[in-house]
Design a protein around this motif. Structure first.
Motif, PDB file in Angstrom:
ATOM      1  N   UNK A  48       0.851  -1.187   0.000  1.00  0.00           N
ATOM      2  CA  UNK A  48       0.000   0.000   0.000  1.00  0.00           C
ATOM      3  C   UNK A  48       0.887   1.237   0.000  1.00  0.00           C
ATOM      4  N   UNK A  49       0.798   2.051  -1.025  1.00  0.00           N
ATOM      5  CA  UNK A  49       1.676   3.220  -1.138  1.00  0.00           C
ATOM      6  C   UNK A  49       1.424   4.168   0.038  1.00  0.00           C
ATOM      7  N   UNK A  50       2.480   4.469   0.764  1.00  0.00           N
ATOM      8  CA  UNK A  50       2.370   5.368   1.905  1.00  0.00           C
ATOM      9  C   UNK A  50       1.569   4.815   3.058  1.00  0.00           C
ATOM     10  N   UNK A  51       1.138   3.546   2.957  1.00  0.00           N
ATOM     11  CA  UNK A  51       0.266   2.983   3.989  1.00  0.00           C
ATOM     12  C   UNK A  51      -1.097   3.651   4.037  1.00  0.00           C
ATOM     13  N   UNK A  52      -1.460   4.318   2.951  1.00  0.00           N
ATOM     14  CA  UNK A  52      -2.658   5.171   2.939  1.00  0.00           C
ATOM     15  C   UNK A  52      -3.904   4.448   2.439  1.00  0.00           C
ATOM     16  N   UNK A  53      -4.990   4.630   3.168  1.00  0.00           N
ATOM     17  CA  UNK A  53      -6.316   4.337   2.657  1.00  0.00           C
ATOM     18  C   UNK A  53      -7.082   5.654   2.643  1.00  0.00           C
ATOM     19  N   UNK A  54      -7.501   6.057   1.479  1.00  0.00           N
ATOM     20  CA  UNK A  54      -8.191   7.340   1.283  1.00  0.00           C
ATOM     21  C   UNK A  54      -9.692   7.110   1.232  1.00  0.00           C
ATOM     22  N   UNK A  55     -10.441   7.971   1.909  1.00  0.00           N
ATOM     23  CA  UNK A  55     -11.895   7.984   1.753  1.00  0.00           C
ATOM     24  C   UNK A  55     -12.236   9.062   0.735  1.00  0.00           C
ATOM     25  N   UNK A  56     -12.761   8.642  -0.395  1.00  0.00           N
ATOM     26  CA  UNK A  56     -13.074   9.565  -1.484  1.00  0.00           C
ATOM     27  C   UNK A  56     -14.569   9.847  -1.523  1.00  0.00           C
ATOM     28  N   UNK A  57     -14.903  11.122  -1.483  1.00  0.00           N
ATOM     29  CA  UNK A  57     -16.298  11.545  -1.600  1.00  0.00           C
ATOM     30  C   UNK A  57     -16.400  12.447  -2.835  1.00  0.00           C
ATOM     31  N   UNK A  58     -17.163  11.991  -3.828  1.00  0.00           N
ATOM     32  CA  UNK A  58     -17.246  12.684  -5.117  1.00  0.00           C
ATOM     33  C   UNK A  58     -18.662  13.192  -5.344  1.00  0.00           C
ATOM     34  N   UNK A  59     -18.772  14.495  -5.611  1.00  0.00           N
ATOM     35  CA  UNK A  59     -20.058  15.148  -5.881  1.00  0.00           C
ATOM     36  C   UNK A  59     -20.191  15.388  -7.376  1.00  0.00           C
ATOM     37  N   UNK A  60     -21.352  15.027  -7.925  1.00  0.00           N
ATOM     38  CA  UNK A  60     -21.579  15.158  -9.366  1.00  0.00           C
ATOM     39  C   UNK A  60     -23.029  15.546  -9.659  1.00  0.00           C
ATOM     40  N   UNK A  61     -23.461  15.241 -10.882  1.00  0.00           N
ATOM     41  CA  UNK A  61     -24.827  15.469 -11.347  1.00  0.00           C
ATOM     42  C   UNK A  61     -25.111  16.917 -11.730  1.00  0.00           C
ATOM     43  N   UNK A 104     -24.138  19.432 -15.118  1.00  0.00           N
ATOM     44  CA  UNK A 104     -23.581  19.374 -16.471  1.00  0.00           C
ATOM     45  C   UNK A 104     -23.407  20.766 -17.075  1.00  0.00           C
ATOM     46  N   UNK A 105     -22.351  20.890 -17.878  1.00  0.00           N
ATOM     47  CA  UNK A 105     -22.104  22.105 -18.663  1.00  0.00           C
ATOM     48  C   UNK A 105     -22.543  21.838 -20.092  1.00  0.00           C
ATOM     49  N   UNK A 106     -23.378  22.699 -20.639  1.00  0.00           N
ATOM     50  CA  UNK A 106     -23.798  22.575 -22.033  1.00  0.00           C
ATOM     51  C   UNK A 106     -22.703  23.164 -22.921  1.00  0.00           C
ATOM     52  N   UNK A 107     -21.939  22.279 -23.557  1.00  0.00           N
ATOM     53  CA  UNK A 107     -20.870  22.728 -24.455  1.00  0.00           C
ATOM     54  C   UNK A 107     -21.312  22.743 -25.915  1.00  0.00           C
ATOM     55  N   UNK A 108     -22.568  22.352 -26.167  1.00  0.00           N
ATOM     56  CA  UNK A 108     -23.063  22.276 -27.531  1.00  0.00           C
ATOM     57  C   UNK A 108     -23.249  20.842 -27.951  1.00  0.00           C
ATOM     58  N   UNK A 109     -22.348  20.326 -28.752  1.00  0.00           N
ATOM     59  CA  UNK A 109     -22.422  18.937 -29.214  1.00  0.00           C
ATOM     60  C   UNK A 109     -22.358  17.955 -28.046  1.00  0.00           C
ATOM     61  N   UNK A 110     -21.622  18.313 -26.992  1.00  0.00           N
ATOM     62  CA  UNK A 110     -21.461  17.442 -25.827  1.00  0.00           C
ATOM     63  C   UNK A 110     -21.741  18.220 -24.551  1.00  0.00           C
ATOM     64  N   UNK A 111     -22.212  17.492 -23.534  1.00  0.00           N
ATOM     65  CA  UNK A 111     -22.271  18.021 -22.183  1.00  0.00           C
ATOM     66  C   UNK A 111     -21.032  17.565 -21.428  1.00  0.00           C
ATOM     67  N   UNK A 112     -20.578  18.392 -20.508  1.00  0.00           N
ATOM     68  CA  UNK A 112     -19.457  18.030 -19.644  1.00  0.00           C
ATOM     69  C   UNK A 112     -19.967  17.918 -18.218  1.00  0.00           C
ATOM     70  N   UNK A 113     -19.610  16.832 -17.545  1.00  0.00           N
ATOM     71  CA  UNK A 113     -20.047  16.628 -16.171  1.00  0.00           C
ATOM     72  C   UNK A 113     -19.015  17.192 -15.207  1.00  0.00           C
ATOM     73  N   UNK A 114     -19.509  18.000 -14.263  1.00  0.00           N
ATOM     74  CA  UNK A 114     -18.655  18.578 -13.227  1.00  0.00           C
ATOM     75  C   UNK A 114     -18.517  17.584 -12.072  1.00  0.00           C
ATOM     76  N   UNK A 115     -17.316  17.487 -11.522  1.00  0.00           N
ATOM     77  CA  UNK A 115     -17.065  16.676 -10.329  1.00  0.00           C
ATOM     78  C   UNK A 115     -16.308  17.502  -9.300  1.00  0.00           C
ATOM     79  N   UNK A 116     -16.705  17.366  -8.054  1.00  0.00           N
ATOM     80  CA  UNK A 116     -15.951  17.916  -6.927  1.00  0.00           C
ATOM     81  C   UNK A 116     -15.549  16.713  -6.079  1.00  0.00           C
ATOM     82  N   UNK A 117     -14.255  16.450  -6.026  1.00  0.00           N
ATOM     83  CA  UNK A 117     -13.754  15.249  -5.374  1.00  0.00           C
ATOM     84  C   UNK A 117     -12.951  15.631  -4.142  1.00  0.00           C
ATOM     85  N   UNK A 118     -13.326  15.049  -3.010  1.00  0.00           N
ATOM     86  CA  UNK A 118     -12.672  15.319  -1.734  1.00  0.00           C
ATOM     87  C   UNK A 118     -12.024  14.040  -1.226  1.00  0.00           C
ATOM     88  N   UNK A 119     -10.749  14.125  -0.929  1.00  0.00           N
ATOM     89  CA  UNK A 119      -9.997  12.983  -0.402  1.00  0.00           C
ATOM     90  C   UNK A 119      -9.679  13.221   1.059  1.00  0.00           C
TER      91      UNK A 119
END
Length: 285
Positions: free
Chosen positions: A185-198, A200-215
């Motif tokens: 285990x690198x650094x002996x670390x276990x990370x708790x990851x909490x990711x916020x989503x849902x 979207x940015x309207x870019x036209x042809x595609x939407x982009x999903x925003x993520x806020x990730x907290x470790x």
């Protein structure tokens, strides 16, 4: 003549790897978040993110930010030698609701080099992609690194190199690392990851999903702040057929987010960088 044409097309396909995903990432000031006020802190960030993007590209940002993933993250490598990192690779496990998923990833500033790495997997349900990771520092406003990765469902206890080889035989064939090498285990670390989503940015042809990730280091509680906080957005196209408007709007949105100086840590440490630098002795003989 037909053989020559087909051969030419094959060479073109090989020489022009499709970047099917583009992700834009910024490191945030982690001290602006606390476990006990986390959802409110995320909403406060979104209250400045949304108008910043909409004013920059004159397109909508829609949706309601919400917790999408709450999972454990671990990185594995060979202690003292860090053979995977030396080769340009990382090996990550995510565990959510008791289910394990592993990802083997290679990074390079050269998309051709990244694409040529054999990340094929023999595991049912495995998924591969070539992605452009866009970041920035205080002196470099737009920096691209290409990542070629495959993720796969996992039921193995991860402690030896053959746990990687079982999932990724192409990697084993290319590098021939000893099956019995111990993975730690690198650094002996276990990370708790909490990711916020849902959202979207309207870019036209595609939407982009925003993520806020907290470790967080360990299970978060009270006034504990994350060790790393990241804001990102991603859009994808299996055929890599992006339009000029989409890529320009994405760049404009990214530049607008870079301007949120009260939130963005311009020279902050990336997630993988944090893990490997947490214990400076881990990669030392």
């Amino acid at each position: 003549m037909l053989i020559a044409v087909l051969g030419s097309l094959a060479l073109q396909a090989q020489a022009n790897p499709d970047v099917i995903s583009r992700e834009y990432k910024l490191i945030l000031d982690a001290s602006r978040f606390q476990s006990q006020t986390e959802s409110g802190d995320v909403l406060a960030l979104m209250q400045v993110v949304k108008p910043a993007i909409e004013n920059a590209i004159e397109r909508d940002v829609s949706g309601a930010i919400s917790l999408d993933h709450d999972r454990q993250v671990r990185f594995y490598d060979t202690a003292s030698t860090c053979r995977l990192r030396q080769l340009g690779y990382s090996f990550r496990e995510r565990v959510e609701n008791g289910e394990s998923e592993v990802t083997l990833k290679f990074r390079s500033p050269d998309r051709y080099i990244a694409d040529f790495e054999d990340l094929s997997s023999a595991t049912n349900g495995a998924e591969s992609k070539l992605e452009a990771d866009v970041g920035a520092t205080s002196t470099v406003p737009f920096k691209v690194v290409y990542s070629h990765s495959t993720k796969a469902p996992n039921t193995r206890t991860l402690n030896r190199m053959d746990d990687i080889h079982t999932h990724f035989p192409g990697f084993q064939s290319d590098y021939g690392l000893d099956d019995t090498l111990t993975l730690s285990l690198v650094g002996g670390l276990t990370i708790q990851e909490r990711a916020y989503r849902n959202v979207d940015i309207d870019l036209g042809q595609h939407d982009a999903e925003i993520s806020i990730t907290l470790w967080y280091q360990g299970t978060p509680s009270g006034s504990q702040s994350p060790v790393v906080a990241e804001l990102s957005f991603k859009y994808q196209d299996p055929s890599a057929d992006y339009t000029r408007k989409v890529v320009n709007r994405a760049r404009q949105a990214f530049d607008a987010l870079r301007g949120l100086e009260q939130w963005v840590e311009a020279d902050g440490q990336t997630k993988t960088g944090f893990v490997y630098q947490y214990d400076s002795a881990f990669c030392q003989p």
